[in-house]
Write an enzyme that holds these catalytic residues in place. Structure first.
Site, PDB file in Angstrom:
ATOM      1  N   GLY A 151      87.635  41.289   1.353  1.00 25.62           N
ATOM      2  CA  GLY A 151      89.209  40.160   1.819  1.00 25.62           C
ATOM      3  C   GLY A 151      88.435  39.650   3.322  1.00 25.62           C
ATOM      4  O   GLY A 151      87.235  39.667   3.661  1.00 25.62           O
ATOM      5  N   GLY A 162      89.121  38.855   6.372  1.00 26.38           N
ATOM      6  CA  GLY A 162      89.379  40.355   7.249  1.00 26.38           C
ATOM      7  C   GLY A 162      89.143  39.496   9.118  1.00 26.38           C
ATOM      8  O   GLY A 162      89.202  40.092   9.597  1.00 26.38           O
ATOM      9  N   ARG A 163      88.876  37.986   8.786  1.00 30.55           N
ATOM     10  CA  ARG A 163      88.629  37.375  10.117  1.00 30.55           C
ATOM     11  C   ARG A 163      88.753  36.484  10.293  1.00 30.55           C
ATOM     12  O   ARG A 163      87.777  34.927  11.574  1.00 30.55           O
ATOM     13  CB  ARG A 163      86.955  38.286  10.653  1.00 30.55           C
ATOM     14  CG  ARG A 163      86.050  37.859  10.629  1.00 30.55           C
ATOM     15  CD  ARG A 163      84.578  38.119  11.408  1.00 30.55           C
ATOM     16  NE  ARG A 163      83.723  37.760  10.521  1.00 30.55           N
ATOM     17  CZ  ARG A 163      82.300  38.139  10.945  1.00 30.55           C
ATOM     18  NH1 ARG A 163      82.270  38.273  12.692  1.00 30.55           N
ATOM     19  NH2 ARG A 163      81.518  38.068  10.739  1.00 30.55           N
ATOM     20  N   LYS A 204      87.142  31.460  10.905  1.00 34.94           N
ATOM     21  CA  LYS A 204      86.491  32.493  11.068  1.00 34.94           C
ATOM     22  C   LYS A 204      86.474  32.897  12.305  1.00 34.94           C
ATOM     23  O   LYS A 204      85.898  32.503  13.480  1.00 34.94           O
ATOM     24  CB  LYS A 204      85.094  32.089  10.657  1.00 34.94           C
ATOM     25  CG  LYS A 204      84.010  33.505  11.251  1.00 34.94           C
ATOM     26  CD  LYS A 204      82.623  33.316  10.170  1.00 34.94           C
ATOM     27  CE  LYS A 204      81.438  34.558  10.538  1.00 34.94           C
ATOM     28  NZ  LYS A 204      80.341  34.276   9.518  1.00 34.94           N
ATOM     29  N   ASP A 243      87.823  43.540  14.413  1.00 36.15           N
ATOM     30  CA  ASP A 243      89.217  43.127  15.333  1.00 36.15           C
ATOM     31  C   ASP A 243      88.944  41.908  14.735  1.00 36.15           C
ATOM     32  O   ASP A 243      89.678  41.502  15.384  1.00 36.15           O
ATOM     33  CB  ASP A 243      88.119  43.456  16.501  1.00 36.15           C
ATOM     34  CG  ASP A 243      86.438  42.602  17.150  1.00 36.15           C
ATOM     35  OD1 ASP A 243      86.270  41.975  16.334  1.00 36.15           O
ATOM     36  OD2 ASP A 243      86.047  42.772  17.927  1.00 36.15           O
ATOM     37  N   GLY A 244      88.894  41.685  14.133  1.00 41.64           N
ATOM     38  CA  GLY A 244      89.349  40.200  13.050  1.00 41.64           C
ATOM     39  C   GLY A 244      88.703  39.270  13.786  1.00 41.64           C
ATOM     40  O   GLY A 244      88.800  37.858  13.530  1.00 41.64           O
ATOM     41  N   ARG A 281      85.472  25.734   9.837  1.00 42.67           N
ATOM     42  CA  ARG A 281      83.982  25.889   9.075  1.00 42.67           C
ATOM     43  C   ARG A 281      84.865  24.806   7.547  1.00 42.67           C
ATOM     44  O   ARG A 281      86.461  24.977   7.103  1.00 42.67           O
ATOM     45  CB  ARG A 281      83.521  26.807   7.987  1.00 42.67           C
ATOM     46  CG  ARG A 281      82.849  26.523   6.497  1.00 42.67           C
ATOM     47  CD  ARG A 281      82.936  28.266   5.949  1.00 42.67           C
ATOM     48  NE  ARG A 281      82.482  29.342   6.722  1.00 42.67           N
ATOM     49  CZ  ARG A 281      82.209  31.041   6.272  1.00 42.67           C
ATOM     50  NH1 ARG A 281      83.264  30.933   5.879  1.00 42.67           N
ATOM     51  NH2 ARG A 281      81.770  31.213   7.331  1.00 42.67           N
ATOM     52  N   ASP A 285      80.569  38.083  -2.460  1.00 42.66           N
ATOM     53  CA  ASP A 285      81.344  37.708  -1.737  1.00 42.66           C
ATOM     54  C   ASP A 285      80.896  36.360  -0.573  1.00 42.66           C
ATOM     55  O   ASP A 285      81.852  35.931  -0.471  1.00 42.66           O
ATOM     56  CB  ASP A 285      82.163  38.693  -0.492  1.00 42.66           C
ATOM     57  CG  ASP A 285      80.635  39.775   0.123  1.00 42.66           C
ATOM     58  OD1 ASP A 285      80.211  40.310  -0.622  1.00 42.66           O
ATOM     59  OD2 ASP A 285      81.158  39.242   1.145  1.00 42.66           O
ATOM     60  N   ASN A 286      79.619  36.370  -0.406  1.00 40.62           N
ATOM     61  CA  ASN A 286      79.184  35.208  -0.052  1.00 40.62           C
ATOM     62  C   ASN A 286      78.253  34.515  -1.031  1.00 40.62           C
ATOM     63  O   ASN A 286      78.132  33.082  -1.039  1.00 40.62           O
ATOM     64  CB  ASN A 286      77.737  35.570   0.936  1.00 40.62           C
ATOM     65  CG  ASN A 286      78.470  36.524   1.853  1.00 40.62           C
ATOM     66  OD1 ASN A 286      79.684  35.876   2.285  1.00 40.62           O
ATOM     67  ND2 ASN A 286      77.757  37.350   2.957  1.00 40.62           N
TER      68      ASN A 286
HETATM   69  P1  AMP Z   1      80.800  39.232   5.979  1.00 39.89           P
HETATM   70  O1  AMP Z   1      79.948  39.365   6.845  1.00 39.89           O
HETATM   71  O2  AMP Z   1      81.206  37.460   7.351  1.00 39.89           O
HETATM   72  O3  AMP Z   1      80.434  38.039   4.571  1.00 39.89           O
HETATM   73  O4  AMP Z   1      81.572  39.760   5.919  1.00 39.89           O
HETATM   74  C1  AMP Z   1      81.976  41.367   4.849  1.00 39.89           C
HETATM   75  C2  AMP Z   1      83.268  41.239   5.275  1.00 39.89           C
HETATM   76  O5  AMP Z   1      83.759  42.157   6.450  1.00 39.89           O
HETATM   77  C3  AMP Z   1      84.152  40.313   4.983  1.00 39.89           C
HETATM   78  O6  AMP Z   1      84.732  40.804   4.242  1.00 39.89           O
HETATM   79  C4  AMP Z   1      84.435  40.198   6.525  1.00 39.89           C
HETATM   80  O7  AMP Z   1      86.093  39.876   6.154  1.00 39.89           O
HETATM   81  C5  AMP Z   1      84.867  41.404   7.183  1.00 39.89           C
HETATM   82  N1  AMP Z   1      84.028  41.447   8.641  1.00 39.89           N
HETATM   83  C6  AMP Z   1      83.157  41.203   8.967  1.00 39.89           C
HETATM   84  N2  AMP Z   1      83.388  41.161  10.843  1.00 39.89           N
HETATM   85  C7  AMP Z   1      84.480  41.712  10.614  1.00 39.89           C
HETATM   86  C8  AMP Z   1      85.705  41.847  11.858  1.00 39.89           C
HETATM   87  N3  AMP Z   1      84.662  41.456  13.026  1.00 39.89           N
HETATM   88  N4  AMP Z   1      87.036  42.019  11.851  1.00 39.89           N
HETATM   89  C9  AMP Z   1      87.202  42.028  10.685  1.00 39.89           C
HETATM   90  N5  AMP Z   1      86.591  42.241   9.784  1.00 39.89           N
HETATM   91  C10 AMP Z   1      85.125  42.033  10.009  1.00 39.89           C
HETATM   92 MG    MG Z   2      81.107  36.898   3.772  1.00 41.66          MG
END
Ligand code: AMP
Ligand code: MG
Length: 485
Positions: A100, A102-103, A123, A135-136, A189, A265-266
């Site tokens: 979901g 997450g940040r 983001k 940490d979001g 974005r 998810d991407n």
């Molecule tokens: P991504 O690698 O950006 O496609 O993210 C994969 C998953 O990890 C998604 O659910 C993101 O929201 C979560 N995520 C990545 N980095 C962070 C972060 N620093 N804090 C919280 N969630 C994260």
């Molecule tokens: Mg992603």
């Protein structure tokens, strides 16, 4: 439009709050998202505003102030609700139900002057119910890298999201893959939808075909509108998605780009490229080139991208099969290779100067080119740029003149291939009249810019930022990318 509960002077003059926000996703109801709050940051320094996107929003570049960017996308004043989208996904082949936004969150949706609906997706804007241990936040370098990737890919003709803005936010972050503490940013974005394959995978996992149906109708209504109401609209949707994703994979391959994390998810439901983390442009043509250091088995290496996209589309049939006939989807997916090959061939021929080349040997030229590039390990981008730089109508006269004044020096093992390539290129050039050489020269120049976002180039602009807070090389690089020079 949902404006601030307490409008104030700051908001009433804010260009971004004068936009007509459409609650497209919000209107689906809260089965698809959570309302969240943005983090508050100690600092807001505007590092990037993408003025090239403002006309698409119907905004006058001169009228939008830096303060508008900061209050909207750094302080998030003025709009509610902010939606953290719910999704799952297959990550490196394993199903992950703990995903979901997450940040990030969906800040809002706006119709562009081109008639398409765009998301503003953040983001690095703080924690959400999906942050797990994270940490979001987004590192400043992560923000810089995504801004650059999106802009470079757009200029290379890849159907991609772009970044509207990036704001440094004054936090110190700790990351295993960057020297830490490292600086923080929020990046916004703009793309056509953040609905992913994984958005449907979650609904399937939760056994909610009713919610999948509602979401698919939404997707067709907003992003495949020409199919709306057609008898086979769902089958047609899947078939068109296959085409869009196949063409996207071909666009990455021709651009020499390795996305690096092709988890479901991407994968966007609009077939658009987005989410640029550990990506890289390939230095040389090497199908096994792998951009993510954590991709131990080279699952998402450069050369696997088309087959991985095809696999993701195949897995996507699972959540869709409650709505769309499985056999019809198989028939749709069977066209993946045809779409992929047609787009790849057309893009590679353009990189070779030929916008129009209808002959059997065109395929031979593309194959011979990649074979030569692989065997010689001549720089992938350098090869095409040298073609553009040194092209001469004299190349029609004899094969030995082709690329004669270039810096291309094939390794001894590849010199036969190079000679064969020159013979074939010379022959194909003679399919054209001398007056058409200008068009070929222009095509070469248009498709093969000198500025390429190779990793050392990114590092070279990052160093002055991190060492002396000097952003000029970053702006200069973006200027070159945007002017395709
Ligand atoms: P991504 O690698 O950006 O496609 O993210 C994969 C998953 O990890 C998604 O659910 C993101 O929201 C979560 N995520 C990545 N980095 C962070 C972060 N620093 N804090 C919280 N969630 C994260
Ligand atoms: Mg992603």
């Amino acid at each position: 439009m949902t404006l601030a509960e307490t409008p104030n002077h700051e908001n009433s003059h804010n260009s971004f709050l004068t936009l007509n926000y459409e609650p497209a996703l919000a209107s689906l109801g809260n089965d698809y998202y959570d309302e969240v709050m943005a983090a508050e940051f100690p600092q807001h320094i505007l590092r990037w505003r993408n003025d090239a996107l403002l006309p698409l929003l119907g905004l006058d570049t001169q009228a939008v102030t830096d303060e508008d960017f900061i209050t909207t996308f750094g302080k998030f004043h003025g709009r509610k609700p902010l939606l953290a989208l719910r999704y799952h996904g297959y990550q490196f082949g394993e199903y992950n139900p703990n995903l979901g936004d997450g940040r990030g969150f969906l800040y809002g949706q706006v119709r562009g002057t081109d008639g398409e609906l765009y998301d503003f997706g953040t983001k690095g804007s703080g924690k959400t119910p999906y942050s797990r241990g994270g940490d979001g936040m987004l590192t400043l370098k992560g923000g810089v890298r995504e801004v650059l990737a999106a802009e470079a890919l757009h200029q290379l003709g890849v159907r991609t999201s772009r970044c509207l803005t990036m704001i440094e936010t004054g936090l110190s972050l700790w990351r295993g893959d960057e020297p830490s503490p490292t600086r923080s940013s929020v990046m916004v974005r703009m793309n056509r939808s953040h609905i992913r394959f994984g958005t449907f995978e979650r609904l399937h996992y939760l056994q909610r075909p009713d919610l999948s149906q509602k979401l698919l109708d939404h997707v067709i209504e907003y992003y495949y509108r020409h199919l709306l109401g057609q008898k086979d609209q769902y089958v047609l949707f899947y078939g068109e998605l296959v085409q869009r994703v196949a063409e996207l994979a071909a666009q990455w391959m021709a651009a020499g780009f390795c996305h690096a994390v092709l988890n479901t998810d991407n994968m966007s439901i609009t077939g658009e490229s987005f989410d640029y983390g550990p990506y890289a442009f390939i230095p040389t043509y090497d199908p096994s080139f792998t951009a993510a250091y954590f991709d131990y088995y080279r699952r998402y290496c450069y050369g696997h991208q088309p087959s991985i996209c095809q696999l993701n589309l195949e897995m996507f049939q699972e959540p869709l099969k409650a709505i769309i006939d499985k056999a019809a989807m198989e028939t749709g997916l069977a066209k993946f290779n045809k779409y992929y090959q047609a787009e790849y061939r057309s893009l590679m021929l353009k990189k070779l100067g030929f916008a129009q080349l209808q002959c059997a040997e065109a395929d031979d030229l593309v194959n011979l080119t990649t074979q030569f590039l692989q065997d010689s390990q001549v720089g992938y981008h350098q090869f095409f740029y040298e073609m553009a730089r040194t092209f001469s109508p004299e190349w029609r006269d004899e094969p030995a003149l082709v690329l004669k004044n270039s810096d291309i020096v094939p390794a001894s093992g590849a010199s036969n291939l190079f000679d064969n390539w020159c013979v074939l290129y010379h022959k194909l050039l003679n399919n054209f009249d001398p007056e058409q050489m200008d068009v070929i020269s222009q095509t070469l120049t248009d498709c093969n810019p000198q500025t390429v976002l190779l990793r050392p180039v990114i590092e070279s602009i990052w160093e002055p930022i991190t060492q002396e807070d000097n952003w000029q090389p970053f702006y200069e690089l973006i200027r070159k990318i945007q002017s395709r020079s």
